[in-house]
Scaffold this motif. Structure first.
Motif, PDB file in Angstrom:
ATOM      1  N   LEU A 125       0.831  -1.204   0.000  1.00 43.23           N
ATOM      2  CA  LEU A 125       0.000   0.000   0.000  1.00 43.23           C
ATOM      3  C   LEU A 125       0.865   1.253   0.000  1.00 43.23           C
ATOM      4  N   GLY A 126       1.971   1.218   0.725  1.00 39.83           N
ATOM      5  CA  GLY A 126       2.876   2.363   0.730  1.00 39.83           C
ATOM      6  C   GLY A 126       3.468   2.633  -0.637  1.00 39.83           C
ATOM      7  N   ARG A 127       3.800   1.570  -1.377  1.00 41.57           N
ATOM      8  CA  ARG A 127       4.331   1.750  -2.736  1.00 41.57           C
ATOM      9  C   ARG A 127       3.286   2.356  -3.653  1.00 41.57           C
ATOM     10  N   ILE A 128       2.052   1.904  -3.518  1.00 38.16           N
ATOM     11  CA  ILE A 128       0.981   2.469  -4.341  1.00 38.16           C
ATOM     12  C   ILE A 128       0.790   3.951  -4.014  1.00 38.16           C
ATOM     13  N   ALA A 129       0.874   4.285  -2.729  1.00 36.34           N
ATOM     14  CA  ALA A 129       0.649   5.666  -2.295  1.00 36.34           C
ATOM     15  C   ALA A 129       1.720   6.618  -2.806  1.00 36.34           C
ATOM     16  N   THR A 130       2.946   6.146  -2.951  1.00 34.55           N
ATOM     17  CA  THR A 130       4.060   7.036  -3.307  1.00 34.55           C
ATOM     18  C   THR A 130       4.498   6.914  -4.760  1.00 34.55           C
ATOM     19  N   ALA A 131       3.850   6.049  -5.532  1.00 32.37           N
ATOM     20  CA  ALA A 131       4.260   5.847  -6.920  1.00 32.37           C
ATOM     21  C   ALA A 131       3.966   7.078  -7.773  1.00 32.37           C
ATOM     22  N   ASP A 132       4.835   7.343  -8.745  1.00 34.02           N
ATOM     23  CA  ASP A 132       4.645   8.468  -9.652  1.00 34.02           C
ATOM     24  C   ASP A 132       3.463   8.248 -10.598  1.00 34.02           C
ATOM     25  N   ARG A 133       3.203   6.999 -10.905  1.00 33.83           N
ATOM     26  CA  ARG A 133       2.068   6.647 -11.746  1.00 33.83           C
ATOM     27  C   ARG A 133       1.448   5.379 -11.182  1.00 33.83           C
ATOM     28  N   PRO A 134       0.197   5.071 -11.485  1.00 34.54           N
ATOM     29  CA  PRO A 134      -0.444   3.879 -10.922  1.00 34.54           C
ATOM     30  C   PRO A 134       0.325   2.615 -11.274  1.00 34.54           C
ATOM     31  N   PRO A 135       0.896   1.925 -10.300  1.00 32.78           N
ATOM     32  CA  PRO A 135       1.695   0.728 -10.604  1.00 32.78           C
ATOM     33  C   PRO A 135       0.805  -0.490 -10.849  1.00 32.78           C
ATOM     34  N   SER A 136       1.278  -1.378 -11.678  1.00 29.61           N
ATOM     35  CA  SER A 136       0.607  -2.655 -11.899  1.00 29.61           C
ATOM     36  C   SER A 136       1.069  -3.642 -10.834  1.00 29.61           C
ATOM     37  N   ALA A 163      -4.286  18.076   9.802  1.00 31.51           N
ATOM     38  CA  ALA A 163      -4.799  17.183  10.841  1.00 31.51           C
ATOM     39  C   ALA A 163      -5.461  15.961  10.226  1.00 31.51           C
ATOM     40  N   ALA A 164      -6.371  16.192   9.280  1.00 29.80           N
ATOM     41  CA  ALA A 164      -7.061  15.070   8.629  1.00 29.80           C
ATOM     42  C   ALA A 164      -6.090  14.208   7.843  1.00 29.80           C
ATOM     43  N   GLY A 165      -5.151  14.851   7.158  1.00 28.95           N
ATOM     44  CA  GLY A 165      -4.171  14.112   6.372  1.00 28.95           C
ATOM     45  C   GLY A 165      -3.280  13.228   7.229  1.00 28.95           C
ATOM     46  N   SER A 166      -2.981  13.667   8.453  1.00 30.18           N
ATOM     47  CA  SER A 166      -2.142  12.851   9.334  1.00 30.18           C
ATOM     48  C   SER A 166      -2.840  11.542   9.681  1.00 30.18           C
ATOM     49  N   VAL A 167      -4.174  11.588   9.810  1.00 30.49           N
ATOM     50  CA  VAL A 167      -4.935  10.363  10.073  1.00 30.49           C
ATOM     51  C   VAL A 167      -4.911   9.458   8.840  1.00 30.49           C
ATOM     52  N   ALA A 168      -5.149  10.038   7.665  1.00 31.73           N
ATOM     53  CA  ALA A 168      -5.157   9.246   6.433  1.00 31.73           C
ATOM     54  C   ALA A 168      -3.812   8.557   6.218  1.00 31.73           C
ATOM     55  N   ARG A 169      -2.723   9.259   6.483  1.00 32.74           N
ATOM     56  CA  ARG A 169      -1.399   8.648   6.296  1.00 32.74           C
ATOM     57  C   ARG A 169      -1.161   7.524   7.304  1.00 32.74           C
ATOM     58  N   ARG A 170      -1.716   7.648   8.486  1.00 36.72           N
ATOM     59  CA  ARG A 170      -1.570   6.574   9.472  1.00 36.72           C
ATOM     60  C   ARG A 170      -2.290   5.302   8.998  1.00 36.72           C
ATOM     61  N   ILE A 171      -3.452   5.492   8.359  1.00 35.00           N
ATOM     62  CA  ILE A 171      -4.191   4.345   7.826  1.00 35.00           C
ATOM     63  C   ILE A 171      -3.366   3.654   6.741  1.00 35.00           C
ATOM     64  N   VAL A 172      -2.749   4.451   5.858  1.00 30.34           N
ATOM     65  CA  VAL A 172      -1.919   3.882   4.795  1.00 30.34           C
ATOM     66  C   VAL A 172      -0.734   3.121   5.387  1.00 30.34           C
ATOM     67  N   ALA A 173      -0.177   3.650   6.462  1.00 31.07           N
ATOM     68  CA  ALA A 173       0.983   3.008   7.078  1.00 31.07           C
ATOM     69  C   ALA A 173       0.604   1.757   7.857  1.00 31.07           C
ATOM     70  N   GLN A 174      -0.655   1.676   8.329  1.00 27.56           N
ATOM     71  CA  GLN A 174      -1.104   0.532   9.146  1.00 27.56           C
ATOM     72  C   GLN A 174      -2.469   0.050   8.643  1.00 27.56           C
ATOM     73  N   PRO A 175      -2.515  -0.526   7.446  1.00 26.05           N
ATOM     74  CA  PRO A 175      -3.810  -0.911   6.875  1.00 26.05           C
ATOM     75  C   PRO A 175      -4.454  -2.144   7.511  1.00 26.05           C
ATOM     76  N   ALA A 176      -3.675  -2.961   8.218  1.00 26.95           N
ATOM     77  CA  ALA A 176      -4.201  -4.231   8.719  1.00 26.95           C
ATOM     78  C   ALA A 176      -5.365  -4.033   9.684  1.00 26.95           C
ATOM     79  N   GLY A 177      -5.305  -2.990  10.498  1.00 29.94           N
ATOM     80  CA  GLY A 177      -6.385  -2.750  11.459  1.00 29.94           C
ATOM     81  C   GLY A 177      -7.710  -2.494  10.763  1.00 29.94           C
ATOM     82  N   TRP A 178      -7.683  -1.655   9.717  1.00 29.91           N
ATOM     83  CA  TRP A 178      -8.899  -1.384   8.965  1.00 29.91           C
ATOM     84  C   TRP A 178      -9.410  -2.659   8.293  1.00 29.91           C
ATOM     85  N   LEU A 179      -8.514  -3.446   7.704  1.00 26.07           N
ATOM     86  CA  LEU A 179      -8.933  -4.657   7.014  1.00 26.07           C
ATOM     87  C   LEU A 179      -9.521  -5.665   7.983  1.00 26.07           C
TER      88      LEU A 179
END
Length: 412
Positions: free
Chosen positions: A25-36, A392-408
């Motif tokens: 998920l981190g790679r997808i978030a930081t990629a310059d273009r949508p990765p396959s 503030a809101a973005g800091s929460v969103a980035r935490r979700i990206v960094a720790q997706p297992a809890g949401w899943l």
């Protein structure tokens, strides 16, 4: 709104699957273009089978979505790219400032999906009442987010003051707050946030810190070290060094508004004298421009100053020049101490940057030891007055990206 920190032990022990979810998920978030999927296997070193399994989990959990395939030459089916989903979990940003309340929702991709501002002088308002108003605004934001397919899974609250690790606002001088237990006051209201393992339901932080984080992530290819100054009724600063927020020993760094620029000068609400806020805060500039008795609404004061300055009004130009000079004195001290090469003018300062930048740069040139061969850039903020709530809101969103297992785990 029960926005307390997640209970101790709520974060699950790390596992290989959790690490792989975060890595992909981190790679997808930081990629310059949508990765396959093939791109992700190459970038992460994971097998294609593992990447495919992880991607299926992320798709099922509404953390990513597939984009249209990019055009390609030659034979074979074009691969579909992967992007962060615009539905699913999202972060809630809250802000209490001297003359307004703000609420913001940001999705995983960092896009602002909802923002509301309520203008009011909050100095005579009790903390519990101010927070109750904010809860009402947050409730409307949750309803709007739900209609957009978003679920709020964490909140961050920006406050113009000193905040300790437990979310206690030790001092917010311009609001008149002393030792305000924000999490406890918010816990008296019905919950609006979905609890997710690993994601704190509430983080309380200084508004200038969150504004600096908002600025940092609004320009991923921008400077990784800078001083972000939020110019409102009060003045705060967020210090970003090598891409990380510098907080100090107790998390209270950045109180630039209370640096004395005239040690024997005007008394300040903090109890000191000659603080920068008394010469370059919004109310000080408005008064110096002769507008204090006009009772300008808070949301029009900056615009009115800019309008007058644009028209060549002598009082407005003098007020802005004097404010910029005082600001430059303080900034020069910070630059000398930290060796920064970029200063960002945020909050109300962003719209006034054309008139504040020249005197600030003049003071930097006169007072910074290295200015002759190491120039300092002074520029307006990308986010302006929205920076703290968005950050503030973005800091929460980035935490979700960094720790997706809890949401899943919750979503599954």
């Amino acid at each position: 709104m029960s926005l307390t920190h997640a209970p101790a032990g709520a974060v699950r022990q790390g596992s290989l699957r959790e690490l792989n979810l975060a890595l992909v998920l981190g790679r997808i978030a930081t990629a310059d273009r949508p990765p396959s999927r093939a791109d992700l296997a190459t970038a992460t070193g994971l097998t294609r089978a593992t990447v495919s399994a992880v991607v299926e989990d992320l798709l099922a959990g509404r953390l990513v979505s597939e984009s249209d395939p990019a055009p390609r030459s030659g034979a074979g089916r074009p691969a579909r790219g992967l992007v962060l989903a615009d539905q699913g979990p999202a972060g809630l940003g809250l802000e209490v400032n001297v003359d307004y309340l703000a609420v913001c929702v940001v999705d995983l991709a960092g896009q602002v999906r909802h923002r509301t501002v309520h203008r009011a002088d909050l100095r005579p308002v009790a903390p519990a009442d101010a927070l109750a108003r904010l809860v009402e605004m947050a409730g409307a934001a949750r309803e709007d987010a739900a209609q957009r397919g978003l679920t709020l899974v964490g909140a961050a609250l920006a406050v113009p003051g000193l905040v300790d690790d437990a979310g206690l606002v030790r001092l917010a001088p311009n609001l008149g707050w002393h030792d305000v237990p924000v999490p406890a006051l918010l816990a008296e209201h019905p919950p609006l946030i979905e609890q997710v393992p690993g994601i704190p339901a509430l983080v309380v932080d200084n508004e200038a810190n969150l504004a600096a984080l908002g600025e940092l992530h609004s320009q991923p290819t921008g400077r990784s070290s800078f001083l972000h100054i939020s110019g409102e009724v009060g003045i705060g600063a967020g210090i970003v060094l090598d891409g990380a927020l510098f907080r100090g020993v107790r998390g209270w760094s950045g109180e630039i508004g209370h640096l004395p620029v005239h040690p024997e000068g005007r008394p300040c609400r903090c109890g000191g004298q000659g603080c920068l806020e008394q010469y370059a805060g919004q109310e000080a500039i408005v008064a110096a421009a002769g507008l204090a008795r006009a009772e300008l609404p808070a949301d029009t004061a900056t615009a009115r100053l800019a309008e007058l300055a644009e028209a060549g009004d002598a009082d407005a130009l003098r007020a802005l020049r004097d404010a910029g000079t005082a600001l430059g004195v303080a900034v020069a001290g910070v630059v000398n101490l930290l060796d920064l090469d970029t200063v960002v003018l945020g909050g109300g300062y962003a719209a006034l940057a054309p008139w504040l930048c020249p005197p600030v740069l003049a003071e930097i040139g006169a007072r910074v030891l290295t200015a002759a061969w190491s120039p300092v850039t002074v520029r307006p903020s990308t986010l302006g007055a929205e920076a703290a709530a968005v950050g503030a809101a973005g800091s929460v969103a980035r935490r979700i990206v960094a720790q997706p297992a809890g949401w899943l785990a919750r979503a599954g």
